[in-house]
Every structure is written in C-alpha cells, then in structure tokens.
Write a protein that holds these residues in place. Structure first.
Motif, PDB file in Angstrom:
ATOM      1  N   LYS A   2       0.656  -0.902  -0.260  1.00 21.34           N
ATOM      2  CA  LYS A   2       0.329  -0.356   0.253  1.00 21.34           C
ATOM      3  C   LYS A   2       1.399   1.314   0.273  1.00 21.34           C
ATOM      4  CE  LYS A   2      -4.008   0.194   2.146  1.00 21.34           C
ATOM      5  NZ  LYS A   2      -4.828   0.340   3.509  1.00 21.34           N
ATOM      6  N   LEU A   3       0.414   2.036  -0.862  1.00 20.91           N
ATOM      7  CA  LEU A   3       1.029   3.560  -0.940  1.00 20.91           C
ATOM      8  C   LEU A   3       0.179   5.061  -0.659  1.00 20.91           C
ATOM      9  CD1 LEU A   3       3.436   2.890  -4.296  1.00 20.91           C
ATOM     10  CD2 LEU A   3       4.483   2.153  -2.610  1.00 20.91           C
ATOM     11  N   PHE A   4       0.851   5.444   0.142  1.00 19.79           N
ATOM     12  CA  PHE A   4      -0.146   7.010   0.110  1.00 19.79           C
ATOM     13  C   PHE A   4       0.755   7.584  -0.803  1.00 19.79           C
ATOM     14  CE2 PHE A   4      -1.457   6.499   4.771  1.00 19.79           C
ATOM     15  CZ  PHE A   4      -2.706   5.623   4.517  1.00 19.79           C
ATOM     16  N   ILE A   5      -0.465   8.624  -1.725  1.00 15.69           N
ATOM     17  CA  ILE A   5       0.349   9.384  -2.420  1.00 15.69           C
ATOM     18  C   ILE A   5      -1.103  11.210  -2.078  1.00 15.69           C
ATOM     19  CG2 ILE A   5       0.263  10.706  -4.437  1.00 15.69           C
ATOM     20  CD1 ILE A   5       0.418   8.377  -5.712  1.00 15.69           C
ATOM     21  N   ILE A   6       0.422  11.315  -1.249  1.00 14.61           N
ATOM     22  CA  ILE A   6      -0.350  12.672  -0.627  1.00 14.61           C
ATOM     23  C   ILE A   6      -0.271  14.173  -0.866  1.00 14.61           C
ATOM     24  CG2 ILE A   6      -0.304  14.405   1.426  1.00 14.61           C
ATOM     25  CD1 ILE A   6       1.193  12.411   3.219  1.00 14.61           C
ATOM     26  N   GLU A   7      -1.208  14.684  -2.297  1.00 14.70           N
ATOM     27  CA  GLU A   7      -0.479  15.779  -3.559  1.00 14.70           C
ATOM     28  C   GLU A   7      -2.509  16.472  -3.729  1.00 14.70           C
ATOM     29  OE1 GLU A   7       0.463  18.104  -6.190  1.00 14.70           O
ATOM     30  OE2 GLU A   7       1.913  16.379  -5.596  1.00 14.70           O
ATOM     31  N   ASP A   8      -1.821  17.762  -3.764  1.00 17.38           N
ATOM     32  CA  ASP A   8      -3.714  18.509  -3.639  1.00 17.38           C
ATOM     33  C   ASP A   8      -3.255  18.591  -4.982  1.00 17.38           C
ATOM     34  OD1 ASP A   8      -0.827  20.092  -4.064  1.00 17.38           O
ATOM     35  OD2 ASP A   8      -2.519  21.634  -3.488  1.00 17.38           O
ATOM     36  N   ASP A   9      -2.929  18.201  -6.345  1.00 12.13           N
ATOM     37  CA  ASP A   9      -3.064  18.634  -7.839  1.00 12.13           C
ATOM     38  C   ASP A   9      -3.500  17.090  -8.038  1.00 12.13           C
ATOM     39  OD1 ASP A   9      -2.608  18.040 -10.481  1.00 12.13           O
ATOM     40  OD2 ASP A   9      -1.779  19.782 -10.071  1.00 12.13           O
ATOM     41  N   GLU A  10      -4.963  17.223  -8.057  1.00 17.11           N
ATOM     42  CA  GLU A  10      -5.471  16.672  -8.265  1.00 17.11           C
ATOM     43  C   GLU A  10      -5.361  15.256  -9.600  1.00 17.11           C
ATOM     44  OE1 GLU A  10      -9.634  16.089  -7.999  1.00 17.11           O
ATOM     45  OE2 GLU A  10      -9.651  17.802  -7.290  1.00 17.11           O
ATOM     46  N   GLY A  11      -4.907  15.914 -10.455  1.00 16.20           N
ATOM     47  CA  GLY A  11      -4.536  15.275 -12.069  1.00 16.20           C
ATOM     48  C   GLY A  11      -3.186  14.968 -11.732  1.00 16.20           C
ATOM     49  N   LEU A  12      -1.877  15.337 -11.284  1.00 15.31           N
ATOM     50  CA  LEU A  12      -1.480  14.816 -10.671  1.00 15.31           C
ATOM     51  C   LEU A  12      -0.456  13.424 -10.334  1.00 15.31           C
ATOM     52  CD1 LEU A  12       2.079  14.916 -11.164  1.00 15.31           C
ATOM     53  CD2 LEU A  12       2.149  16.516  -9.921  1.00 15.31           C
ATOM     54  N   ALA A  13      -1.995  13.409  -8.510  1.00 14.50           N
ATOM     55  CA  ALA A  13      -1.574  12.701  -8.771  1.00 14.50           C
ATOM     56  C   ALA A  13      -2.794  11.584  -8.947  1.00 14.50           C
ATOM     57  CB  ALA A  13      -3.025  12.722  -6.924  1.00 14.50           C
ATOM     58  N   GLY A  14      -3.768  11.695  -9.858  1.00 17.35           N
ATOM     59  CA  GLY A  14      -4.300  10.866 -10.448  1.00 17.35           C
ATOM     60  C   GLY A  14      -3.143   9.491 -11.784  1.00 17.35           C
ATOM     61  N   GLY A  15      -2.155  10.861 -12.186  1.00 15.60           N
ATOM     62  CA  GLY A  15      -1.413   9.807 -13.258  1.00 15.60           C
ATOM     63  C   GLY A  15       0.000   9.598 -12.742  1.00 15.60           C
ATOM     64  N   MET A  16      -0.311   9.581 -11.176  1.00 12.47           N
ATOM     65  CA  MET A  16       1.080   9.115 -10.320  1.00 12.47           C
ATOM     66  C   MET A  16       0.120   7.087  -9.913  1.00 12.47           C
ATOM     67  SD  MET A  16       2.759  12.355  -7.861  1.00 12.47           S
ATOM     68  CE  MET A  16       3.607  10.558  -7.221  1.00 12.47           C
ATOM     69  N   ALA A  17      -0.939   7.567  -9.317  1.00 11.46           N
ATOM     70  CA  ALA A  17      -1.822   6.351  -9.130  1.00 11.46           C
ATOM     71  C   ALA A  17      -2.280   5.315 -10.589  1.00 11.46           C
ATOM     72  CB  ALA A  17      -2.987   6.900  -8.884  1.00 11.46           C
ATOM     73  N   PHE A  18      -2.259   6.272 -11.242  1.00 10.24           N
ATOM     74  CA  PHE A  18      -2.694   5.124 -12.345  1.00 10.24           C
ATOM     75  C   PHE A  18      -0.947   4.755 -12.630  1.00 10.24           C
ATOM     76  CE2 PHE A  18      -2.685   4.619 -16.883  1.00 10.24           C
ATOM     77  CZ  PHE A  18      -3.547   3.842 -17.010  1.00 10.24           C
ATOM     78  N   ALA A  19       0.011   5.007 -12.985  1.00  9.28           N
ATOM     79  CA  ALA A  19       0.895   3.959 -13.108  1.00  9.28           C
ATOM     80  C   ALA A  19       1.745   3.204 -12.289  1.00  9.28           C
ATOM     81  CB  ALA A  19       2.318   5.101 -12.882  1.00  9.28           C
ATOM     82  N   LEU A  20       1.936   3.596 -10.816  1.00  8.53           N
ATOM     83  CA  LEU A  20       1.738   2.546 -10.202  1.00  8.53           C
ATOM     84  C   LEU A  20       0.977   1.257  -9.413  1.00  8.53           C
ATOM     85  CD1 LEU A  20       2.887   5.681  -6.956  1.00  8.53           C
ATOM     86  CD2 LEU A  20       4.607   3.783  -8.166  1.00  8.53           C
ATOM     87  N   GLU A  21      -0.534   2.100  -9.792  1.00  6.95           N
ATOM     88  CA  GLU A  21      -1.143   0.316  -9.674  1.00  6.95           C
ATOM     89  C   GLU A  21      -1.220  -0.595 -10.655  1.00  6.95           C
ATOM     90  OE1 GLU A  21      -5.134   2.982  -7.581  1.00  6.95           O
ATOM     91  OE2 GLU A  21      -4.648   2.789  -9.757  1.00  6.95           O
ATOM     92  N   ARG A  22      -0.667  -0.019 -11.848  1.00  6.46           N
ATOM     93  CA  ARG A  22      -0.171  -0.617 -12.990  1.00  6.46           C
ATOM     94  C   ARG A  22       1.579  -1.085 -13.002  1.00  6.46           C
ATOM     95  NH1 ARG A  22      -0.441   1.497 -18.873  1.00  6.46           N
ATOM     96  NH2 ARG A  22      -0.161  -0.731 -19.296  1.00  6.46           N
ATOM     97  N   GLU A  23       1.942  -1.362 -11.438  1.00  4.98           N
ATOM     98  CA  GLU A  23       2.433  -2.017 -10.863  1.00  4.98           C
ATOM     99  C   GLU A  23       2.556  -3.003  -9.836  1.00  4.98           C
ATOM    100  OE1 GLU A  23       5.923  -0.812 -12.269  1.00  4.98           O
ATOM    101  OE2 GLU A  23       5.048  -0.522 -14.119  1.00  4.98           O
ATOM    102  N   GLY A  24       1.393  -3.290  -9.830  1.00  4.03           N
ATOM    103  CA  GLY A  24       0.838  -3.725  -8.997  1.00  4.03           C
ATOM    104  C   GLY A  24       0.561  -3.683  -7.099  1.00  4.03           C
ATOM    105  N   TYR A  25       0.888  -1.934  -7.629  1.00  2.00           N
ATOM    106  CA  TYR A  25       0.543  -1.764  -5.567  1.00  2.00           C
ATOM    107  C   TYR A  25      -0.495  -0.895  -5.737  1.00  2.00           C
ATOM    108  CZ  TYR A  25       5.608  -0.750  -5.642  1.00  2.00           C
ATOM    109  OH  TYR A  25       6.576  -1.073  -6.376  1.00  2.00           O
ATOM    110  N   GLN A  26      -1.070  -1.305  -4.474  1.00  2.00           N
ATOM    111  CA  GLN A  26      -2.344  -0.558  -4.194  1.00  2.00           C
ATOM    112  C   GLN A  26      -2.453   0.703  -3.696  1.00  2.00           C
ATOM    113  OE1 GLN A  26      -4.417  -1.782  -0.441  1.00  2.00           O
ATOM    114  NE2 GLN A  26      -5.968  -0.867   0.236  1.00  2.00           N
TER     115      GLN A  26
END
Length: 226
Positions: A2-26
């Motif tokens: 499980k990873l926490f992303i703490i970022e107020d830029d929703e677009g950036l946070a969403g892109g980071m989350a999408f990339a990391l979820e594709r690597e198998g992270y929650q």
C-alpha cells in the motif's frame, strides 16, 4: 503493498496513482495533511509519496511527524529543485526526493528502490544478550518485552549494537545519530540520552554493565555473556 500519495494536484496525483497501480501497488490518494495524518495512524502504509506544499499544512512538518511514528519510506515530491531544498527534505526524515516535473518511469524506479531498501532493512535484527533491535519495525526489546524508546534513543541503541565491543568517540556517535557531526547539538545531549537509555536497559543504571563510559573518549557497548 500500500502506497499513500499526498498531493493536492488531482491531475498529477491521478497520473501517479494510475502508473503505480499498473505496477501492482495499492494506492490511496490524499489532498492534504489532515486526512492523510489520520489514515497513517490507522493503516501504516508501506511507503509515502509526499508533496512539500499542501493546502492545509507543511509537507516537511508532516514528514517529521511520520518519521517520529514509523520508519516508513518517504519520497518527497516537490516543485522545489534547489540543492538546499533537497537537503531540507532529507534532514526532515525523507528517504528520497524527486523534483517536478519528472517522468513516471523515474517515479516508479524510485518507489521500487525505496521498497527494496525497506525489505533489506526489515530482515535485519540486532541482538546482544536479551536486548534485540528490530530495524524494520523500529522497535527494541529486552527479554521479550518491548522497550519504550524515543526515536533518538532507538537510533542510539541501534548504533551502539552495530558497533558492539568497540570504543565509540563522542564525535562518531553525534555524527551518526544526530547528523552533521552534532554541530547544532547541545553539549549535554549525548550524556543525557545515554543516561535515559541506561535507565531502560541496565539492571543497575548507576553501575552499567552494557553501556560503559570510556573517560575522555566516549562510550562502549559490551556484550554480556551470562
């Protein structure tokens, strides 16, 4: 993991989350300090990606809070890219630093490296007699009972065990436990913390058998063979 992303830029946070979820992270995203702080206390993620500038607080201060609670890997993500900015992040307890803009490939590599490092540390335990230090969980035990140590006391105990049966100069200990050679540390800081540690691990703190004072030099951790 499980990873926490703490970022107020929703677009950036969403892109980071999408990339990391594709690597198998929650991945769980937060926009500020408040919600992430409460979630951290409940869930204890495997790593944190933390922005410096948040709408409801300072990311560096939040980093310090997380570090006091846990040894979780922390990657600071910020638009600040000066050398002093990186130094400030690392001094606040972050394990790594990445400046915006960055490629998602680099981000994924940094996260993977942090988690590999955590796994190596988590497998390591230091023991001396009935004293045991679990680096991964940042906990210490005496005779199976967990010791109530501050973060500084834990670091001091770990350093002593890593160098058992060796005389450690005061300057060596200050540099390793307090960083920067102890330049900004008060003169009595080390003896005070040694005394506190003795109170928690020695049978008779006034006549210590483990943490010995080497007059004019420093201290020595002596293994007991009982």
């Amino acid at each position: 993991m499980k990873l926490f992303i703490i970022e107020d830029d929703e677009g950036l946070a969403g892109g980071m989350a999408f990339a990391l979820e594709r690597e198998g992270y929650q991945v769980v995203c937060f926009r500020g300090c408040g919600d992430s702080r409460r979630a951290f206390e409940r869930e204890r993620p495997d790593a944190v990606l933390l922005d410096w500038n948040l709408p409801d607080g300072d990311g560096l201060e939040l980093c310090r809070e997380f570090r006091e609670l846990s040894g979780v890997p922390i990657l600071m993500v910020t638009a600040r890219d000066m050398e002093m900015d990186e130094v400030m992040c690392l001094e606040c307890g972050a394990d790594d630093y990445i400046a915006k803009p960055f490629s998602l490939a680099v981000l994924k590599a940094r996260v993977a490296a942090l988690l590999r490092r955590k796994e190596r540390i988590g497998q390591r335990q230091l023991c001396s007699g009935d004293i045991r230090v679990d680096e991964g969980k940042m906990k210490a035990f005496k005779g199976g009972e967990e010791l109530e140590l501050s973060l500084t006391e834990f670091r001091l105990l770990k350093y002593l065990l890593e160098n058992r049966n060796q005389v450690l100069l005061k300057e060596q200990i200050l540099e390793s436990v307090w960083d920067a050679g102890g330049i900004f540390v008060e003169e009595n800081t080390l003896p005070v913390n040694i005394r506190r540690l003795r109170l928690k691990i020695e049978e008779d703190p006034s006549a210590p058998r483990r943490i010995k004072t080497v007059h004019g030099m420093g201290y020595l951790w002596e293994d007991l063979h009982e």
